[in-house]
Structures are given as structure tokens and as C-alpha cells.
Motif scaffolding. Structure first.
Motif, PDB file in Angstrom:
ATOM      1  N   GLU A   7       0.908  -1.308  -0.043  1.00 42.21           N
ATOM      2  CA  GLU A   7       0.146   0.111  -0.023  1.00 42.21           C
ATOM      3  C   GLU A   7       0.845   1.051  -0.096  1.00 42.21           C
ATOM      4  OE1 GLU A   7      -3.432   1.966   2.687  1.00 42.21           O
ATOM      5  OE2 GLU A   7      -2.207   0.850   3.668  1.00 42.21           O
ATOM      6  N   GLU A   8       1.778   1.237   0.899  1.00 46.12           N
ATOM      7  CA  GLU A   8       2.637   2.494   0.926  1.00 46.12           C
ATOM      8  C   GLU A   8       3.624   2.758  -0.405  1.00 46.12           C
ATOM      9  OE1 GLU A   8       6.661   3.757   3.355  1.00 46.12           O
ATOM     10  OE2 GLU A   8       5.395   1.914   4.158  1.00 46.12           O
ATOM     11  N   LEU A   9       3.830   1.607  -1.164  1.00 40.42           N
ATOM     12  CA  LEU A   9       4.642   1.883  -2.180  1.00 40.42           C
ATOM     13  C   LEU A   9       3.531   2.189  -3.387  1.00 40.42           C
ATOM     14  CD1 LEU A   9       7.227   0.952  -4.024  1.00 40.42           C
ATOM     15  CD2 LEU A   9       6.033  -0.984  -4.575  1.00 40.42           C
ATOM     16  N   ILE A  10       2.401   1.909  -3.548  1.00 44.74           N
ATOM     17  CA  ILE A  10       1.369   2.297  -4.466  1.00 44.74           C
ATOM     18  C   ILE A  10       1.068   3.776  -4.078  1.00 44.74           C
ATOM     19  CG2 ILE A  10      -1.074   1.981  -5.147  1.00 44.74           C
ATOM     20  CD1 ILE A  10      -0.624  -1.164  -4.488  1.00 44.74           C
ATOM     21  N   VAL A  11       1.134   4.087  -2.983  1.00 43.03           N
ATOM     22  CA  VAL A  11       0.539   5.698  -2.523  1.00 43.03           C
ATOM     23  C   VAL A  11       1.750   6.550  -3.187  1.00 43.03           C
ATOM     24  CG1 VAL A  11       0.291   7.261  -0.882  1.00 43.03           C
ATOM     25  CG2 VAL A  11      -1.115   5.065  -0.899  1.00 43.03           C
ATOM     26  N   LYS A  12       3.196   5.948  -2.809  1.00 41.65           N
ATOM     27  CA  LYS A  12       4.149   6.834  -2.984  1.00 41.65           C
ATOM     28  C   LYS A  12       4.475   6.974  -4.450  1.00 41.65           C
ATOM     29  CE  LYS A  12       7.010   6.218   0.851  1.00 41.65           C
ATOM     30  NZ  LYS A  12       8.227   5.495   1.268  1.00 41.65           N
ATOM     31  N   LEU A  13       4.277   5.819  -5.320  1.00 41.47           N
ATOM     32  CA  LEU A  13       4.259   5.952  -6.603  1.00 41.47           C
ATOM     33  C   LEU A  13       3.372   6.491  -7.567  1.00 41.47           C
ATOM     34  CD1 LEU A  13       5.836   2.133  -7.340  1.00 41.47           C
ATOM     35  CD2 LEU A  13       7.214   4.367  -7.317  1.00 41.47           C
ATOM     36  N   GLU A  14       2.315   6.677  -7.057  1.00 45.01           N
ATOM     37  CA  GLU A  14       1.287   7.765  -7.594  1.00 45.01           C
ATOM     38  C   GLU A  14       1.712   9.011  -8.024  1.00 45.01           C
ATOM     39  OE1 GLU A  14      -1.800   6.637  -8.905  1.00 45.01           O
ATOM     40  OE2 GLU A  14      -0.845   4.712  -8.224  1.00 45.01           O
ATOM     41  N   GLY A  15       2.619   9.421  -7.034  1.00 41.10           N
ATOM     42  CA  GLY A  15       3.117  10.898  -7.146  1.00 41.10           C
ATOM     43  C   GLY A  15       4.305  10.899  -8.171  1.00 41.10           C
ATOM     44  N   ILE A  17       4.718   9.506 -11.566  1.00 38.56           N
ATOM     45  CA  ILE A  17       4.004   9.038 -12.933  1.00 38.56           C
ATOM     46  C   ILE A  17       5.170   8.667 -13.828  1.00 38.56           C
ATOM     47  CG2 ILE A  17       2.561   9.553 -14.680  1.00 38.56           C
ATOM     48  CD1 ILE A  17       0.761  10.707 -12.915  1.00 38.56           C
ATOM     49  N   ASN A  18       6.112   9.843 -13.995  1.00 41.17           N
ATOM     50  CA  ASN A  18       7.221   9.734 -15.089  1.00 41.17           C
ATOM     51  C   ASN A  18       8.258   8.985 -14.597  1.00 41.17           C
ATOM     52  OD1 ASN A  18       5.778  11.713 -16.726  1.00 41.17           O
ATOM     53  ND2 ASN A  18       6.544  13.289 -15.758  1.00 41.17           N
ATOM     54  N   LYS A  19       8.704   8.505 -13.455  1.00 41.36           N
ATOM     55  CA  LYS A  19       9.612   7.777 -12.978  1.00 41.36           C
ATOM     56  C   LYS A  19       9.292   6.559 -12.435  1.00 41.36           C
ATOM     57  CE  LYS A  19      12.835  11.853 -12.077  1.00 41.36           C
ATOM     58  NZ  LYS A  19      13.878  12.252 -11.197  1.00 41.36           N
ATOM     59  N   ARG A  20       8.167   6.148 -12.626  1.00 38.36           N
ATOM     60  CA  ARG A  20       7.574   4.800 -11.773  1.00 38.36           C
ATOM     61  C   ARG A  20       8.237   3.661 -12.471  1.00 38.36           C
ATOM     62  NH1 ARG A  20       1.637   4.626 -12.842  1.00 38.36           N
ATOM     63  NH2 ARG A  20       1.468   6.354 -11.323  1.00 38.36           N
ATOM     64  N   LEU A  24      10.378   1.169 -10.107  1.00 37.86           N
ATOM     65  CA  LEU A  24      10.178  -0.152  -9.912  1.00 37.86           C
ATOM     66  C   LEU A  24      11.213  -1.011 -10.326  1.00 37.86           C
ATOM     67  CD1 LEU A  24       6.403  -0.141 -11.468  1.00 37.86           C
ATOM     68  CD2 LEU A  24       7.055  -0.677  -8.959  1.00 37.86           C
ATOM     69  N   LYS A  25      12.036  -0.746 -11.291  1.00 38.55           N
ATOM     70  CA  LYS A  25      13.355  -1.291 -11.731  1.00 38.55           C
ATOM     71  C   LYS A  25      14.348  -1.416 -10.748  1.00 38.55           C
ATOM     72  CE  LYS A  25      16.171  -1.923 -15.619  1.00 38.55           C
ATOM     73  NZ  LYS A  25      16.436  -1.229 -17.132  1.00 38.55           N
ATOM     74  N   GLN A  26      14.484  -0.240  -9.953  1.00 38.34           N
ATOM     75  CA  GLN A  26      15.314   0.008  -8.877  1.00 38.34           C
ATOM     76  C   GLN A  26      14.978  -1.102  -7.771  1.00 38.34           C
ATOM     77  OE1 GLN A  26      15.562   3.927  -7.750  1.00 38.34           O
ATOM     78  NE2 GLN A  26      16.920   4.326  -9.477  1.00 38.34           N
ATOM     79  N   LEU A  27      13.790  -1.093  -7.325  1.00 39.85           N
ATOM     80  CA  LEU A  27      13.099  -2.004  -6.384  1.00 39.85           C
ATOM     81  C   LEU A  27      12.978  -3.604  -6.798  1.00 39.85           C
ATOM     82  CD1 LEU A  27      10.233   0.278  -5.163  1.00 39.85           C
ATOM     83  CD2 LEU A  27      12.312  -0.232  -4.010  1.00 39.85           C
ATOM     84  N   LYS A  28      13.310  -3.864  -7.989  1.00 37.95           N
ATOM     85  CA  LYS A  28      13.424  -5.186  -8.628  1.00 37.95           C
ATOM     86  C   LYS A  28      11.736  -5.793  -8.570  1.00 37.95           C
ATOM     87  CE  LYS A  28      18.032  -6.224  -8.048  1.00 37.95           C
ATOM     88  NZ  LYS A  28      19.005  -6.804  -7.416  1.00 37.95           N
ATOM     89  N   ILE A  29      10.997  -4.984  -8.875  1.00 40.36           N
ATOM     90  CA  ILE A  29       9.522  -5.314  -8.863  1.00 40.36           C
ATOM     91  C   ILE A  29       8.836  -5.070 -10.265  1.00 40.36           C
ATOM     92  CG2 ILE A  29       7.077  -4.664  -8.050  1.00 40.36           C
ATOM     93  CD1 ILE A  29       8.300  -3.630  -5.521  1.00 40.36           C
TER      94      ILE A  29
END
Length: 100
Positions: A7-15, A17-20, A24-29
Motif C-alpha cells: 500500500e505504501e509503495l502504491i501511494v508513493k508511486l502515484e506521485g 508518474i514519469n519515474k515509476r 520499480l526497476k530499482q526495487l526489482k518489482i
């Protein structure tokens, strides 16, 4: 990863958009994983992120025991053949059929 962390990741990544994709690649997701989480989260909240299976029940290309038995029998019958020719023997020449 716990549902709360997702949930925390989803909320953070919503902000971001251009670097998502980069984040995600850095987090290996995998992006597909993130989008599946986001979809579940938008429909069901944190509850939707609980109990999600991370591994498939069956690998799509794994032989069954019966299929393995057929392959081994043919390989023993024709030890001089390469794996490719054994596959041809099984699928095209003999009356046996592998049904994965």
C-alpha cells in the motif's frame, strides 16, 4: 512484502508518474506485479493485497509423471537419438501423445 508495504509503495508511486518504471526497476518489482497490486488496491483496499499468491501452482511447461515416463522409455529405446529426434519420434512417428 506485507500488504501495508505494498500500500505504501502504491501511494508513493502515484506521485511519480514519469519515474515509476525506473523506481520499480530499482526495487526489482515487475511492472505487471505493480499494476496487479494497484488494481487490487483500488478495488478492495489493503484487504485486496492480502493473501495474493506469488508463485503459479504449476509451471506451464513441466512434464507430468506420465509424460516423463514416455520420454524416458523412448530415450531408452533409441539411445543414439538426440533429444530433438526423440521428440520427433514421440510426436510424429509413434502412436503416443504428450498432453500437457
Amino acid at each position: 512484502m506485507r500488504p501495508e508495504e505494498k500500500e505504501e509503495l502504491i501511494v508513493k508511486l502515484e506521485g511519480y508518474i514519469n519515474k515509476r518504471r525506473e523506481m520499480l526497476k530499482q526495487l526489482k518489482i515487475a511492472e505487471r506485479t505493480y499494476h496487479r497490486w494497484r488494481s487490487k488496491y483500488s478495488k478492495q483496499g489493503v484487504r485486496g493485497l492480502q493473501g495474493m499468491k506469488t508463485m503459479p501452482h504449476r509451471v506451464w511447461n513441466r512434464l507430468t509423471e506420465e509424460e516423463s515416463k514416455i520420454v524416458l522409455e523412448e530415450a531408452m529405446k533409441y539411445p543414439e537419438l538426440t533429444p530433438r529426434l526423440i521428440a520427433i519420434e514421440i510426436t510424429d512417428i509413434s502412436d503416443r501423445l504428450l498432453l500437457s
